[in-house]
Design an enzyme around this catalytic site. Sequence first.
Site, mmCIF file in Angstrom:
data_model
loop_
_atom_site.group_PDB
_atom_site.id
_atom_site.type_symbol
_atom_site.label_atom_id
_atom_site.label_comp_id
_atom_site.label_asym_id
_atom_site.label_seq_id
_atom_site.Cartn_x
_atom_site.Cartn_y
_atom_site.Cartn_z
ATOM 1 C CG ASP A 192 35.598 49.502 36.759
ATOM 2 O OD1 ASP A 192 35.042 50.282 37.561
ATOM 3 O OD2 ASP A 192 35.712 49.743 35.551
ATOM 4 C CG ASP A 215 35.095 51.089 42.556
ATOM 5 O OD1 ASP A 215 34.226 51.798 43.080
ATOM 6 O OD2 ASP A 215 35.142 50.844 41.341
ATOM 7 C CG ASP A 238 31.784 51.416 40.426
ATOM 8 O OD1 ASP A 238 31.255 52.454 40.834
ATOM 9 O OD2 ASP A 238 32.537 51.369 39.429
#
Length: 841
Positions: free
Chosen positions: A729, A733, A530
């Site tokens: 995080d 996600d 990410d």
Amino acid sequence: MTHSNHDQHGDHHTHGAHGGCCAPKGAAVDAGAVLRDPVCGMTVDSAAAKPTSEYGGRLFHFCSEGCRTKFQAEPQQYLTATDPVCGMSVDRSAAEHFVRHEGQGFYFCSAGCKAKFEADPLKYLGDRPAPQPMPKGTQYTCPMHPEIIRDKPGSCPICGMALEPMGVPSGDEGPNPELVDFTRRFWVSAALSIPLLIIAMAPMVGLSFENLVSDRTKSWAELALASPVVLWAAFPFFHRGWDSVLNRSPNMWTLISLGVGAAYLYSIVATLFPDIFPHQFRGHGGAVPVYFEAAAVIVALVFLGQVLELRAREKTGSAIRALLDLAPKTARRIAEDGSETDVPLDSVKAGDRLRIRPGNAVPVDGTVLEGRSSIDESMITGEPLPVEKVEGDTLTGGTLNKNGSLIMRAERIGAETTLARIVELVAKAQRSRAPIQGLADRVSFYFVPAVVLVAITAFVVWAIFGPEPSLIFAIVSAVSVLIIACPCALGLATPMSIMTATGRGAHAGVLIKEAAALERFASVDTLIVDKTGTLTEGRPKLTDVIAANGFPEDELLGLAASLEKGSEHPLAEAIVEGAAARGVAITDASGFEAVTGKGVSGTVSGKTVALGNAAMMRDLGIDVSTLSPNAETLQGDGKTAMFVAADGKLAGIVAVADPVKATAAEAIKALHDSGLRIIMATGDNERTANAIAKSLGIDEVRAGLLPEQKAALVEELRAKRAGVAMAGDGVNDAPALASADVGIAMGTGADVAVESAGITLVKGDLNGIVRARTLAQATIGNIRQNLFFAFLYNMLGVPVAAGVLYPLTGMLLSPMLAAAAMSLSSVSVIANALRLRTLKL
């Protein structure tokens, strides 16, 4: 076991000037005292106009109407609670120390009792009644054999694994009943095995009880101690072993059942009828050896392995609970007459008008009808900057309203909301995981029939050709084979390595949640990362100040910061913090006005100041052509560029960006060197994503992705036979973290991301991924070595126990030596696993 989260619900409330415990009606509220909902344990702000109820001359405060209704129905039930550590009675409404553990709230008289409970909850829950069962209608399936579906919890008839609940959990179900049951059985087995070992092994270290008790008395004492272990505690093992026979699927449970049963039955015969045994089978002093301790220790060791595995799998449910906690428990509904009431979330219907006040979470998916505000949608997009919402814009349940008031129309509720779909994705991915124990089961499939065949052959051969009494020789040989082949070390091979590895990883900032994550991470070839909070800091910062038309940089920044001082937007905060860090003077602005989608304006020190995009400058008749190339360059670098004008004249540009973490470039290079292909998957715009990817040398970029699209990317790569790890995080996600072969969460991010991942990096440092990969490869190698040790003694000892050396040397492996060899294999496994403590990461 799932770690307890302090005041998991209450943390969403204000902890400032709370009310006193249940003050008498009308009494003043003491600042600093804890005011707690006596029903759910949430802390309540006395100034937040929450529901109240009077009982016994005291005023109680509640987080919602639902809790007040429960209290009014049975107030006595919610007045006090018992501290599980010291047994003291605690006032639920004023308890300063509270922990939510496995769906239940616990109240404590002091911080000391709370700390003791958090360190070892099972120590204080052993005598508690069994937890409430799963919701009615829950079905259970096997993670390794999804075709197995049952209406009740139990074990898989094929592999013996514990069945897991299907469907999307409600978030309030109790802990895994098998974990509770096995934990109780383990402690009973361990407590009874210790005196058994002392009695049985004392002669081997020079101790003797001959002057105190007779051998017959010792045998009867061992029978009394071992019987509860074998007949009660080990019952699930015998049940699984019998199922493996019926389903023609031999596994470790088959051997455990045979080994424990053979040792126990043989010892009973030796205790009841010692005279039938020839002198060859008698020990020191002519006593017939019994092996009750072998049977009991086997059971205790296997339970240890099972409890460790079940605790790891139990943690997966906390990811679902963390997701469900994002949605508020109530919504403020506007009636046809304009009156407003707080109602439970499950009573909201499509078409209802709801008010979203500043600081509140959006309850369901819908559309803005009135108002304007900034909404923090980072849980969905991962983008740290709030999104401006006006009439006609869509809202997503669970997102957070920042500073404005909105009226929305509810459109998708219950299982139809975006948050519910994320929950379903996480639950589905977690159920699909296979345990590392599969390797041992595959070996057992062939090993078990071979051992049974050897035992039968030994019995037949000794019965026909053995010395008199040949039948006794045949029985002892067969029992010796089954005892030495009992895979108690096999049950420890994986858990011991995992326990040691998790401890070693924790010292290096790498937290491991499950064994399967280590197994898979050792062999993955693709890493999805990410952007926000993983590659970047996750918080915007002032990066550039470009002055024009003779304006000094400090004056330009001072005007911008003074104008943004009263704004709560993160971009404004970044500008103000940046100006303060540079020592620029910041004053108050007047006439502040926000123009949706364009910028802000106001008066600073007598100057008319505007800050915004090119469209706003055009509306004000200000030419920005001289700085347009600078703005495009900044935007190409992934920064947000804002023009500043003063008294109708262009003053310059200020730029804000979410900076890349200092360790990101080094970590990406190391990961490339380890053979990983790296893909960035982000909900942010493509320009910003490409700029960051280019600076870090990332192989591929997928931008503008929603949570389900990130999970789809994982499935796309896995369909191409790639081993996929996902690092992120945010809540957005979570589905991808759960779907990937291994999820890696930044410990500085959202709780649900941490809970959905198999590996967590405490400091959010990408170099931790490199350390985690080293740890994973070393751990899997260690587990394979343990499995080798577990079977080595069997391969060497089984032929000897069967009597192959007797014709040549007269040597026959007695059940006692078989039990010692079995114990030695366990010691070897434990010693080898402990080597991971010194692993250099």
